[in-house]
Design an enzyme around this catalytic site. Sequence first.
Site, short mmCIF file in Angstrom:
data_model
loop_
_atom_site.label_atom_id
_atom_site.label_comp_id
_atom_site.label_asym_id
_atom_site.label_seq_id
_atom_site.Cartn_x
_atom_site.Cartn_y
_atom_site.Cartn_z
N GLU A 6 0.83 -1.21 0.00
CA GLU A 6 0.00 0.00 0.00
C GLU A 6 0.86 1.26 0.00
O GLU A 6 2.03 1.24 0.38
CB GLU A 6 -0.95 0.02 1.20
N LYS A 17 -4.45 -1.36 14.09
CA LYS A 17 -3.74 -0.33 14.86
C LYS A 17 -4.34 -0.26 16.26
O LYS A 17 -5.56 -0.30 16.44
CB LYS A 17 -3.84 1.01 14.13
#
EC number: 4.2.1.70
Length: 309
Positions: free
Chosen positions: A37, A170
């Site tokens: 990404e 995260k």
Amino acid sequence: MMPHVTLPPRPASPLDPLVAPEVADALAAGRPVVALESTLLAHGLPAPRNRATASALEDVVRAHGAVPATVAVLDGRPRVGLDAEALDRICAGGVAKLSMRDLGVAAGLGLDGATTVAATAWLAAAAGVEVFATGGLGGVHRGARETWDVSADPATLARTPVAVVCSGVKSILDVGATLEVLETWSVPVLGFGTDAFPGFYRRDSGVPVPWRVDSPADAAAVWRAHRATGGGLVLAQPVPVDAELDADLHDRLLADGLAMVAARGIVGKDVTPALLEHFHSGSDGASLETNIALVTANAALAAQLAALL
């Protein structure tokens, strides 16, 4: 008898990705390819470390026998595989952050943009790439019961046949709720060598994984079976032991960061970059090293998985 009429070919979609020659050749020959990404580079890491990391990740993928395919949008055209000049543009700053909902906007307006997990996975699959390495997934934000702030990543993976190698979600997110959403969307989650779902900066988020595998071969076997469903899979690998962020430092930065975004009214897609920057600055760069270490390890594992496929 009706006369034969030759219809013109259907115009290509503006979202049909431009596949780099090296990537296209590898796909045609059945050689392993790993998607990477670009939001990590444009919005997750500061310059000049982002550009150095871009090259390092591609080198790691090559070292493990696969071809890297960094994904982004340039001049409105989705790209799967970037050359050095394109990586320079993405890492120079000032590009949009593009999730799935933003791809058509960027294509229609001819914009440059870095792709999130959701957008990267979708474009990779459109090009025929089925393994993708990243840092951490997006998911359910804390307080989503009131804000409805949920990343597009889980829903996109539910309908996109890509195996995503990551270090969990995260730690700024609601980990338990994110795993519940992944279950709702029928996205299997495998812990690689762990019974605990990784927490990005920390090896253990405090939540167990539904399934565990201990080798790339086992992960490949699961993916071969699951991809028939048309959906994606999450292979969650903890950050390397020697790169894990100190627990007390992590918890303090998380509490302070959440208070900071609330006080400043930061919402939506701006929350994650703001909190990552808070971690980087508040840890004197320690979280940056953790971030780079975990995504590098994930790129290596993804390349091993792609080679087995």
